[in-house]
Design an enzyme around this catalytic site. Structure first.
Site, PDB file in Angstrom:
ATOM      1  N   HIS A  29       0.840  -1.391   0.005  1.00  8.46           N
ATOM      2  CA  HIS A  29      -0.102   0.059  -0.065  1.00  8.46           C
ATOM      3  C   HIS A  29       0.928   1.257   0.177  1.00  8.46           C
ATOM      4  CE1 HIS A  29      -3.124   3.055   1.392  1.00  8.46           C
ATOM      5  NE2 HIS A  29      -3.956   1.985   0.775  1.00  8.46           N
TER       6      HIS A  29
ATOM      7  N   ASP B  17      -7.789  -3.680  -0.692  1.00  5.08           N
ATOM      8  CA  ASP B  17      -8.480  -3.793  -2.015  1.00  5.08           C
ATOM      9  C   ASP B  17      -8.469  -5.465  -2.629  1.00  5.08           C
ATOM     10  OD1 ASP B  17      -8.682  -1.180  -2.612  1.00  5.08           O
ATOM     11  OD2 ASP B  17      -6.482  -0.966  -2.874  1.00  5.08           O
TER      12      ASP B  17
END
Length: 437
Positions: free
Chosen positions: A313, A371
């Site tokens: 991330h 995600d």
């Protein structure tokens, strides 16, 4: 601006014509990095700072959300996201983000009733959907329909009035799930399903998405809890691109419906809200589990442009705390629906196992992120990838509204006006076309 201990920083500028030092205040937040207050920089030095993408610039003061990427920490109003996802629900978290404190029982029931009573949209607004092609991307529909809300609710446009701010906020949070579900129904040619006041937020959304007039719809508590978690975990994320867009639009005095539509447009970008859709596209590219080693090797090859989507991330350098919650939800949903035989989902689970054990990914802390798991959950539920970002917008509307309201009440806020480092042609004189060679 919050600051406990008076501090300052000195900037020394030295050149052939300048040798001077300038002092600027330093402000300390409750937690997190301190900031240099450079609001007087241009006035004192005639110079700007240069910070593409504002990666080292605090654009505002906020009390809503805090992220510590090194620790893998996300706090809503001081509460760890893991605790809220485990023990709370989306409506309670919504109240928290908007008001700063968790509600008592009476406050929660009143707030929940207000949101529930605003979930229907003006019947004339439903006709707007017919102007879109059936194969239009649902996010295109969302941008248009949410922006059009200002044409239907123009009775409360004194946005400096806190009461009118609150009414607009309630309308947006309540109606955007209805609009999102209608965008889905329109895309598949099914009739719109109206909201039900007797269902909790997440269950009501799933009902509007999947119910049909021909038969009764029976909700699934495991799926409703997973959807509620997805909403909680995506409700706010500090000053990201779409939130900054909402604040920038709001700084001009634009109405909140237009501001949220601008946020939806920004969220639509594949570098922002489309990451979970990109995960499924990647899984489709890999195809079968026997090809995983090939793609793992490509991901490790710095000369290969292929990247594993859904791992690591930009903000979280350790682990994404939201992923820890959704990993559990993903496995619960897969078990509940009995879809372990789905080739793409089996592929995702195999990829997860390898990435969590592979030394290359572990050493670089490239763990599966939110995600990765949200894409798996939504596919298992039967939600098409084109709707993934729409669901993100449903959740993030809460954070956008909280951030917008906070900005409107901040006396230090002005209309946003970033500056630039100009590298174009210097001043020159216009020549008639007949004199140009």
């Amino acid at each position: 601006m919050a600051t406990e201990n008076k501090a300052s920083a000195t900037v020394s500028l030295q050149s052939d014509v300048l040798d001077e030092a300038f002092e600027f205040d330093v402000h300390h937040g409750t937690i997190g990095p301190s900031v240099f207050d450079i609001r007087k920089l241009y006035g004192q030095t005639g110079m700007f700072t240069y910070d593409p993408a504002f990666m080292s610039t605090a654009s505002c003061e906020s009390k809503i959300t805090y992220i510590d990427g090194e620790k893998g920490e996300l706090l809503y109003r001081g509460y760890p996201i893991e605790e809220l996802a485990e023990s709370s629900n989306f409506m309670e978290v919504t109240y928290l983000l908007l008001n700063g404190e968790l509600p008592n029982k009476a406050e929660f029931e009143n707030f929940n009733t207000i949101i529930t009573r605003h979930t229907m949209i003006h019947e004339q607004l439903t006709q707007l959907f017919r102007g879109f092609r059936r194969d239009a991307h649902p996010m295109a529909i969302m941008v248009g329909v949410v922006g059009a809300l200002s044409a239907f609710y123009h009775d409360d446009h004194d946005f400096m009035d806190p009461a009118q701010q609150l009414t607009s906020t309630h309308r947006l949070i309540a109606k955007i799930p209805t609009i999102a579900a209608m965008a889905y129904k329109y895309s598949i040619g099914q009739p719109f399903v109206y909201p039900r006041n007797d269902l909790p937020f997440a269950e009501n959304f799933l009902h509007m998405m999947f119910a049909v007039p021909a038969e009764d719809f029976t909700g699934n508590p495991v799926l409703a809890k997973a959807m509620d978690n997805i909403f909680i975990l995506h409700a706010d994320h500090e000053q990201n691109a779409s939130t900054s867009t909402v604040r920038l639009a709001g700084s001009s005095g634009a109405n909140p419906f237009a501001c949220i539509a601008a946020g939806i447009a920004c969220l639509w970008g594949p570098a922002h809200g489309g990451a979970n859709e990109a995960v499924l596209n990647m899984l489709g590219e890999i195809g079968t589990t026997d090809r995983i080693p090939e793609f793992i090797a490509r991901a490790k090859d710095k000369d290969d442009p292929f990247r594993l989507m859904g791992f690591g991330h930009r903000v979280y350098k350790n682990f994404d705390p939201r992923a820890q919650v959704l990993r559990k939800s993903a496995h619960e949903v897969l078990d509940e629906l009995g879809v372990r035989g789905d080739g793409l989902l089996d592929l995702a689970m195999k990829l997860e196992t390898i990435a969590l054990e592979d030394e290359y990914f572990v050493d670089r802390k490239l763990y599966p992120n939110v995600d990765f798991y949200s894409g798996i959950i939504l596919r298992a539920m039967g939600i098409p990838p084109s709707l993934f970002t729409v669901l993100f917008a449903v959740a993030r509307t809460v954070g956008w509204c909280a951030q917008w309201a906070e900005m409107m009440g901040d006396p230090s806020q002005k209309i946003g006006r970033p500056r630039q480092l100009y590298t174009g042609s210097p001043r020159r004189t216009y020549a008639p076309i007949s004199d140009r060679g």
